[in-house]
Design a protein around this motif. Structure first.
Motif, PDB file in Angstrom:
ATOM      1  N   ILE A 216       0.829  -1.213   0.000  1.00  0.00           N
ATOM      2  CA  ILE A 216       0.000   0.000   0.000  1.00  0.00           C
ATOM      3  C   ILE A 216       0.861   1.260   0.000  1.00  0.00           C
ATOM      4  CG2 ILE A 216      -0.300   0.259   2.511  1.00  0.00           C
ATOM      5  CD1 ILE A 216      -3.254   0.869   1.983  1.00  0.00           C
ATOM      6  N   LEU A 217       2.008   1.209   0.682  1.00  0.00           N
ATOM      7  CA  LEU A 217       2.886   2.379   0.736  1.00  0.00           C
ATOM      8  C   LEU A 217       3.550   2.642  -0.617  1.00  0.00           C
ATOM      9  CD1 LEU A 217       4.499   1.917   4.263  1.00  0.00           C
ATOM     10  CD2 LEU A 217       2.804   3.618   3.584  1.00  0.00           C
ATOM     11  N   LEU A 218       3.940   1.591  -1.296  1.00  0.00           N
ATOM     12  CA  LEU A 218       4.506   1.763  -2.638  1.00  0.00           C
ATOM     13  C   LEU A 218       3.448   2.321  -3.594  1.00  0.00           C
ATOM     14  CD1 LEU A 218       6.664  -1.479  -2.931  1.00  0.00           C
ATOM     15  CD2 LEU A 218       7.518   0.879  -2.990  1.00  0.00           C
ATOM     16  N   ALA A 219       2.213   1.896  -3.377  1.00  0.00           N
ATOM     17  CA  ALA A 219       1.117   2.356  -4.241  1.00  0.00           C
ATOM     18  C   ALA A 219       0.836   3.847  -4.032  1.00  0.00           C
ATOM     19  CB  ALA A 219      -0.137   1.530  -3.969  1.00  0.00           C
ATOM     20  N   VAL A 220       0.817   4.299  -2.765  1.00  0.00           N
ATOM     21  CA  VAL A 220       0.545   5.727  -2.526  1.00  0.00           C
ATOM     22  C   VAL A 220       1.749   6.575  -2.924  1.00  0.00           C
ATOM     23  CG1 VAL A 220      -1.157   5.290  -0.704  1.00  0.00           C
ATOM     24  CG2 VAL A 220       1.255   5.629  -0.090  1.00  0.00           C
ATOM     25  N   GLN A 221       2.941   6.004  -2.826  1.00  0.00           N
ATOM     26  CA  GLN A 221       4.137   6.706  -3.295  1.00  0.00           C
ATOM     27  C   GLN A 221       4.014   6.949  -4.804  1.00  0.00           C
ATOM     28  OE1 GLN A 221       8.507   5.802  -2.151  1.00  0.00           O
ATOM     29  NE2 GLN A 221       8.228   4.700  -4.066  1.00  0.00           N
ATOM     30  N   GLU A 222       3.589   5.921  -5.503  1.00  0.00           N
ATOM     31  CA  GLU A 222       3.411   6.022  -6.951  1.00  0.00           C
ATOM     32  C   GLU A 222       2.285   7.006  -7.292  1.00  0.00           C
ATOM     33  OE1 GLU A 222       4.073   5.292 -10.960  1.00  0.00           O
ATOM     34  OE2 GLU A 222       5.273   4.664  -9.230  1.00  0.00           O
ATOM     35  N   ALA A 223       1.287   7.082  -6.398  1.00  0.00           N
ATOM     36  CA  ALA A 223       0.143   7.972  -6.636  1.00  0.00           C
ATOM     37  C   ALA A 223       0.480   9.439  -6.372  1.00  0.00           C
ATOM     38  CB  ALA A 223      -1.036   7.546  -5.775  1.00  0.00           C
ATOM     39  N   GLY A 224       1.635   9.697  -5.760  1.00  0.00           N
ATOM     40  CA  GLY A 224       2.051  11.091  -5.565  1.00  0.00           C
ATOM     41  C   GLY A 224       2.209  11.560  -4.143  1.00  0.00           C
ATOM     42  N   ALA A 225       2.103  10.670  -3.167  1.00  0.00           N
ATOM     43  CA  ALA A 225       2.325  11.081  -1.767  1.00  0.00           C
ATOM     44  C   ALA A 225       3.772  11.549  -1.607  1.00  0.00           C
ATOM     45  CB  ALA A 225       2.037   9.916  -0.821  1.00  0.00           C
ATOM     46  N   SER A 226       3.950  12.633  -0.874  1.00  0.00           N
ATOM     47  CA  SER A 226       5.304  13.172  -0.691  1.00  0.00           C
ATOM     48  C   SER A 226       5.985  12.595   0.539  1.00  0.00           C
ATOM     49  CB  SER A 226       5.254  14.696  -0.575  1.00  0.00           C
ATOM     50  OG  SER A 226       4.500  15.084   0.568  1.00  0.00           O
ATOM     51  N   SER A 227       5.206  11.966   1.434  1.00  0.00           N
ATOM     52  CA  SER A 227       5.749  11.312   2.625  1.00  0.00           C
ATOM     53  C   SER A 227       4.719  10.338   3.162  1.00  0.00           C
ATOM     54  CB  SER A 227       6.104  12.345   3.710  1.00  0.00           C
ATOM     55  OG  SER A 227       4.954  13.076   4.099  1.00  0.00           O
ATOM     56  N   VAL A 228       5.173   9.406   3.974  1.00  0.00           N
ATOM     57  CA  VAL A 228       4.257   8.447   4.602  1.00  0.00           C
ATOM     58  C   VAL A 228       4.496   8.444   6.105  1.00  0.00           C
ATOM     59  CG1 VAL A 228       4.058   6.964   2.580  1.00  0.00           C
ATOM     60  CG2 VAL A 228       5.857   6.522   4.266  1.00  0.00           C
ATOM     61  N   ASN A 229       3.457   8.078   6.827  1.00  0.00           N
ATOM     62  CA  ASN A 229       3.535   8.056   8.286  1.00  0.00           C
ATOM     63  C   ASN A 229       3.265   6.648   8.797  1.00  0.00           C
ATOM     64  OD1 ASN A 229       3.654   9.146  10.962  1.00  0.00           O
ATOM     65  ND2 ASN A 229       1.426   9.046  11.036  1.00  0.00           N
TER      66      ASN A 229
END
Length: 533
Positions: A180-193
């Motif tokens: 899921i984190l790789l997916a949101v990274q690909e979707a354009g998230a600038s950081s994850v928590n």
């Protein structure tokens, strides 16, 4: 870094006295150059039971957090109400140095509320643990992933910078989190928590978890640690050691249940042990105190860094050490965080502390009477009471005043007072008089003090009168010591007026002590007159 800034940082480092073993333990940790502080006092902090902030409160706190040096301020939850949205707009319009953001569930409605507030940074989240997906969301992992990615894409389409959070990450499956984190990274998230939502992971496990995700992701990792099991600070530092570059928390450690990591503790530790400067450390105490006042949420006296006792010393051994070298019992100088040291006078105080306190107040107390002073201090603090500066001065002054009176001619041997609702106040005293005779009498009064004084009058001289009685609480607080001053007339049937005073914890006993002091002062006067003749 300019020479002036470098010299300032070096001077600050010299104010710490930490363990040399820390650097040995960190020798294998890669360089930590920059860590951002993400403050959620106005969002997660407000979720603490008993805290409710008005828009004006939030604005004042946001300004203080910005002055402190906070990088990101999570100022609220835009979708919660129109008032919250308007408050977020007000904070945004302050043009702070800090980035202002809002929390949002991974749904378009919440994201629209953030867009309406005028913010350009959003923190979206959705639960990723099997526990939460099954019992709270009632969604499959595939549905959760789809919702998370859709939210990030929607926010990005509307020009928002996005941080994505896996709620309950520390109880989520690693393989699913990576997916899921790789997916949101690909979707354009600038950081994850990666939050430890209910504070259940231990530092080594959290460090390993962050290290694994750090190898997987290309964007910054944020951590959000709750303190349910007292591990929030240790977990936050373990995360930083393993690649996290954003630390979330609240000033004073506020938040849901037992709270979030206290950001002032994070900031001091990052500087002392890792050489990373985040906050303007000198503003920590004033910011902490402001937030405590506004929220009405009191901190424990033993709270690290900003608690009332953080730089307070009572034990005689500790005070002696502190007076010679502060590093003996302090990890860093209180000035680092804008605080002041307190030498507390109480049950465990030694003469060094008491003498030091009196010197601070400009009182020269005779060394030959210090034992008597210490006995009085310990007696009055036996129940755990902390003696204030004003009270200490009053005790010292009282002892010196008594020294001006010759030996006691009348001695109060016993005092018993009975009082209460629907009970006539009654006092019984036993007094040894100047001629050596002992007398025991009882009397009543309109109150316990009046009854005690009446009994003393009956025992010493029934013609004696109290012309004036003054009672005051030295500090004005409910546990304050009291000071009583009395004027007695006709102690020896000669019309003379005599003054007496006393300091103590109990109003009745102190009033009696002041009365006996006036009586003995009158007898001392007569004895002195006879010597002159």
């Amino acid at each position: 870094m300019t020479q002036q800034t470098s010299e300032s940082a070096q001077k600050l480092e010299e104010m710490f006295a930490i363990s040399p073993y820390n650097q040995l333990a960190l020798s294998g940790v890669g360089p930590i150059k920059d860590v951002k502080i993400f403050d959620t006092t106005l969002r997660d902090g407000e979720q603490a039971p008993g805290i409710a902030l008005s828009p004006d409160d939030k604005v004042r706190i946001a300004q203080a957090l910005d002055s402190l040096g906070t990088d990101i301020i999570e100022a609220g939850f835009a979708a919660s109400s129109d008032i919250e949205k308007e408050t977020l707009r007000q904070i945004k319009d302050l043009n702070l140095n800090a980035t202002v953001c809002s929390l949002a569930r991974s749904v378009h409605k919440d994201i629209d509320a953030v867009i309406d507030s005028g913010l350009d940074y959003i923190h979206t989240f959705i639960a990723t643990s099997d526990l939460h997906m099954q019992y709270k969301l009632k969604m499959t992992p595939e549905q959760v992933k789809e919702r998370a990615v859709d939210a990030v894409e929607y926010a990005r389409e509307h020009g928002l910078e996005v941080m994505f959070s896996c709620e309950d990450a520390t109880r989520s499956r690693m393989d699913f989190m990576k997916e899921i984190l790789l997916a949101v990274q690909e979707a354009g998230a600038s950081s994850v928590n990666i939050p430890d939502t209910v504070g259940v992971i231990i530092p080594k496990a959290y460090g390993n978890m962050i290290a694994e995700l750090h190898k997987t992701l290309k964007i910054p990792i944020s951590v959000h640690c709750h303190n349910d099991m007292g591990l929030a600070l240790a977990n936050s530092l373990a995360a930083v050691e393993n690649g996290a570059t954003i630390v979330q928390g609240c000033v004073n450690g506020f938040g849901e249940r037992t709270g979030n990591v206290a950001l002032e503790e994070v900031a001091v530790n990052l500087f002392a042990n890792y050489g990373v400067k985040t906050y303007d450390l000198s503003k920590i105490s004033e910011t902490s105190a402001l937030i405590e006042r506004i929220t009405g949420f009191s901190m424990a006296a033993n709270k690290p860094i900003v608690g009332r006792n953080a730089f307070a010393h009572e034990s005689g051994i500790h005070v002696h050490g502190i007076m010679n070298n502060t590093a003996t019992y302090e990890p860093f100088l209180p000035e680092v965080v804008g605080a002041k040291r307190r030498l507390v006078v109480g049950k465990l105080s030694g003469s060094h502390a008491v003498e030091g306190k009196l010197e601070e107040m400009g009182v020269k107390f005779p060394a030959e009477h210090i034992d008597e002073l210490m006995e009085a201090v310990k007696k009055m603090s036996i129940s755990g009471k902390e003696i204030t500066d004003a009270e200490l001065m009053a005790i010292a002054d009282d002892i010196m005043w008594k020294k001006s009176t010759e030996r006691k001619e009348c001695v109060l041997d016993e005092l018993t007072v009975i009082t209460g609702r629907s009970t006539t106040p009654t006092a019984t005293v036993t007094i040894t008089k100047a001629d050596g005779s002992k007398v025991t009498v009882a009397d009543t009064g309109v109150g316990p003090v009046n009854a005690a004084v009446n009994a003393i009058r009956k025992a010493v001289n029934s013609n004696m009168t109290m012309e004036e009685y003054k009672l005051s609480a030295i500090t004005g607080e409910s546990d304050s010591m009291c000071q009583v001053a009395v004027t007695m007339k006709n102690v020896q049937n000669d019309g003379n007026i005599s003054f007496g005073r006393a300091v103590g914890m109990d109003i009745v006993e102190t009033s009696v002590d002041a009365t006996m002091a006036a009586i003995n002062r009158d007898f001392a006067r007569v004895k002195h007159d006879k010597k002159e003749c």
